[in-house]
Design an enzyme around this catalytic site. Structure first.
Site, PDB file in Angstrom:
ATOM      1  N   TYR A  15       0.827  -1.218   0.000  1.00  0.00           N
ATOM      2  CA  TYR A  15       0.000   0.000   0.000  1.00  0.00           C
ATOM      3  C   TYR A  15       0.860   1.266   0.000  1.00  0.00           C
ATOM      4  O   TYR A  15       0.552   2.231   0.681  1.00  0.00           O
ATOM      5  CB  TYR A  15      -0.945  -0.009   1.213  1.00  0.00           C
ATOM      6  CG  TYR A  15      -2.149  -0.898   1.030  1.00  0.00           C
ATOM      7  CD1 TYR A  15      -3.350  -0.383   0.537  1.00  0.00           C
ATOM      8  CD2 TYR A  15      -2.087  -2.242   1.332  1.00  0.00           C
ATOM      9  CE1 TYR A  15      -4.445  -1.191   0.349  1.00  0.00           C
ATOM     10  CE2 TYR A  15      -3.181  -3.076   1.147  1.00  0.00           C
ATOM     11  CZ  TYR A  15      -4.355  -2.541   0.651  1.00  0.00           C
ATOM     12  OH  TYR A  15      -5.448  -3.353   0.460  1.00  0.00           O
ATOM     13  N   TYR A 143     -14.585  -4.210   2.298  1.00  0.00           N
ATOM     14  CA  TYR A 143     -13.231  -4.642   1.971  1.00  0.00           C
ATOM     15  C   TYR A 143     -13.063  -6.045   2.564  1.00  0.00           C
ATOM     16  O   TYR A 143     -13.235  -6.239   3.773  1.00  0.00           O
ATOM     17  CB  TYR A 143     -12.171  -3.708   2.555  1.00  0.00           C
ATOM     18  CG  TYR A 143     -10.763  -4.265   2.399  1.00  0.00           C
ATOM     19  CD1 TYR A 143     -10.064  -4.093   1.212  1.00  0.00           C
ATOM     20  CD2 TYR A 143     -10.181  -5.002   3.412  1.00  0.00           C
ATOM     21  CE1 TYR A 143      -8.798  -4.633   1.046  1.00  0.00           C
ATOM     22  CE2 TYR A 143      -8.909  -5.548   3.264  1.00  0.00           C
ATOM     23  CZ  TYR A 143      -8.226  -5.362   2.088  1.00  0.00           C
ATOM     24  OH  TYR A 143      -6.987  -5.899   1.929  1.00  0.00           O
ATOM     25  N   ASP A 235     -17.487 -12.022   7.794  1.00  0.00           N
ATOM     26  CA  ASP A 235     -16.055 -11.733   7.726  1.00  0.00           C
ATOM     27  C   ASP A 235     -15.676 -11.030   9.030  1.00  0.00           C
ATOM     28  O   ASP A 235     -15.790  -9.811   9.154  1.00  0.00           O
ATOM     29  CB  ASP A 235     -15.752 -10.860   6.512  1.00  0.00           C
ATOM     30  CG  ASP A 235     -14.279 -10.486   6.401  1.00  0.00           C
ATOM     31  OD1 ASP A 235     -13.534 -10.743   7.368  1.00  0.00           O
ATOM     32  OD2 ASP A 235     -13.883  -9.920   5.372  1.00  0.00           O
ATOM     33  N   LYS A 264      -6.169 -12.078  11.489  1.00  0.00           N
ATOM     34  CA  LYS A 264      -5.634 -10.951  12.261  1.00  0.00           C
ATOM     35  C   LYS A 264      -5.368 -11.306  13.722  1.00  0.00           C
ATOM     36  O   LYS A 264      -4.332 -11.862  14.037  1.00  0.00           O
ATOM     37  CB  LYS A 264      -6.536  -9.727  12.113  1.00  0.00           C
ATOM     38  CG  LYS A 264      -6.478  -9.127  10.701  1.00  0.00           C
ATOM     39  CD  LYS A 264      -6.993  -7.735  10.651  1.00  0.00           C
ATOM     40  CE  LYS A 264      -6.933  -7.159   9.234  1.00  0.00           C
ATOM     41  NZ  LYS A 264      -5.586  -6.907   8.744  1.00  0.00           N
TER      42      LYS A 264
END
Length: 422
Positions: A15, A143, A235, A264
């Site tokens: 990114y 996202y 999600d 995560k």
């Protein structure tokens, strides 16, 4: 050469527009909520290193369990073999997840957990003789990751623009509100015979701008889907493991999803691991003498024992007597600061959910991810020893659960100062 200079010669960062990138800070160690660079400067990791580090850096319990596992079994192929850490982690996750989750499929990260979930749903309908049900419903601002399936079900943005002709078609809907919920339900009813699944980030959309919506409206969308047999995918890659105030955001729903995607915080931020869980109905659709009904998906490091050991250690800490009270403490302080700051003339909006605090700067029409304010804010906080990663004109706090009141107050005070200075 310094570590930063050496980095510039050989590394391509995520990114990041490398031509004019800010110098990358050389971190040499972590301790609790802090990271230290090679000059000894201390930073508060207020975003948990991209939302993964829920218990603090170099946690001794996780380090001990990882070291023990490394000396026993570092890895083994997971096709045809199994091991204790993978089985134990699956058992503990299934006990903790809301609803009737029965099976765990291991992957490497959040994007691949989403890929597996989508493949499970699409192949479910193929395996059960309904090959026409191939459409997918997702939120416009979503996202879900950077692999192609995950990009396809993510909102179209600068992240996906170069690949838009290669992404499969998705039926995107607005976030549900009191005003549009009936319209959204009608749309699902209309499309129902063609839809395979509905994928969503429950109550908080992460990289899409930390947008928030109410559980009651998500409940209605899930109920509408379930009425037509449409499979539902939660999600919880970002929201899982305590971020929204409960262990999983979907605990606040009456209707439970068919599939969960996790990553995560799963390993406490130690190393990559992804999980896709499903209920018995989905698993049963793949049980067959016909080998073509097999879920043909896997990764070399599927269910890596060391990553599973880190996850088990992270769960020990998550379920300890201290963690939920810490989560609630952070939630209360975020609520109080949000109330205090919301009337500031430079605050466009302030949102809060559990340990997540979000503040949108008033920037007129310049609200994109590439807002000119982004780097200004980023550097302002870095200079003051705070790591924030603005999404355009939006800053957010997602700290490790062990952060002290003093550090939180310092972050709040610095935000107030920034509102006056910038």
């Amino acid at each position: 050469m310094s570590l930063t200079e050496r980095d510039q010669k050989v590394i391509w960062h995520p990114y990041t527009q490398m031509k004019n990138a800010l110098p990358h800070i050389p971190v040499v160690r972590g301790e609790g909520v802090y990271l230290f660079d090679e000059d000894g400067k201390k930073y508060i990791d207020a975003v948990s290193s991209w939302w993964v580090n829920i218990h603090g850096h170099a946690h001794p319990h996780i380090a001990k369990k990882v070291a023990e596992q490394l000396s026993v079994l570092e890895h083994v192929i997971f096709a045809g073999f199994t091991h204790e850490p993978a089985v134990q982690l699956a058992e503990r996750l299934l006990e903790l997840l809301p609803g009737d989750q029965e099976k765990v499929f291991y992957t490497d990260n959040g994007s691949t957990s989403v890929e597996v979930a989508l493949k499970m749903c699409l192949q479910y309908w193929s395996n059960t003789g309904h090959k026409g049900r191939t459409r997918i419903i997702a939120f416009k601002e979503a996202y879900h990751g950077d692999t192609f399936g995950a990009m396809s079900v993510s909102g179209r943005s600068i992240f996906t623009d170069p690949f838009k002709s290669m992404l499969f078609e998705v039926e995107f809907i607005d976030l549900p509100t009191e005003k549009n919920i009936e319209q959204l339900k009608s749309k699902i009813n209309y499309l129902s015979n063609e839809v395979a699944c509905f994928i969503f980030e429950p109550m908080v959309l992460g990289a899409g701008g930390m947008l928030m919506y109410e559980a009651e409206y998500l409940d209605q969308l899930i109920e509408t889907c379930q009425k037509h047999g449409i499979l539902t995918i939660a999600d919880e890659v970002m929201t899982g493991f305590g971020r929204t105030g409960t262990y999983f955001a979907c605990e606040t729903l009456h209707s439970k999803p068919d599939i969960f995607c996790l990553s995560k915080g799963l390993t406490g931020g130690t190393m990559p691991l992804g999980v896709t869980t499903c209920n018995q109905k989905i698993f049963d659709a793949f049980l067959s003498d016909d080998k073509l009904k097999t879920l043909y998906h896997g990764h070399s490091f599927t269910a890596n024992p060391v990553a599973c050991a880190a996850s088990l250690a992270s769960l020990d800490i998550l379920l300890s007597a201290e963690t939920l009270p810490n989560i609630q403490r952070i939630k209360r302080k975020n609520e109080a600061f949000a109330t205090q700051i919301k009337e500031h003339p430079k605050v466009r909006d302030v949102r809060q959910k559990g340990t997540i605090l979000v503040l949108e700067w008033e920037t007129g029409n310049d609200t994109s991810y590439l807002s000119s304010l982004r780097n200004q804010l980023y550097l302002y906080f870095l200079e003051r020893g705070i790591i924030l990663r603005p999404l355009g004109n939006t800053i957010y706090i997602l700290p490790p659960y062990i952060i002290s009141d003093e550090d939180l107050d310092y972050i709040y005070q610095t935000i107030q100062q920034a509102l006056n200075d910038i």
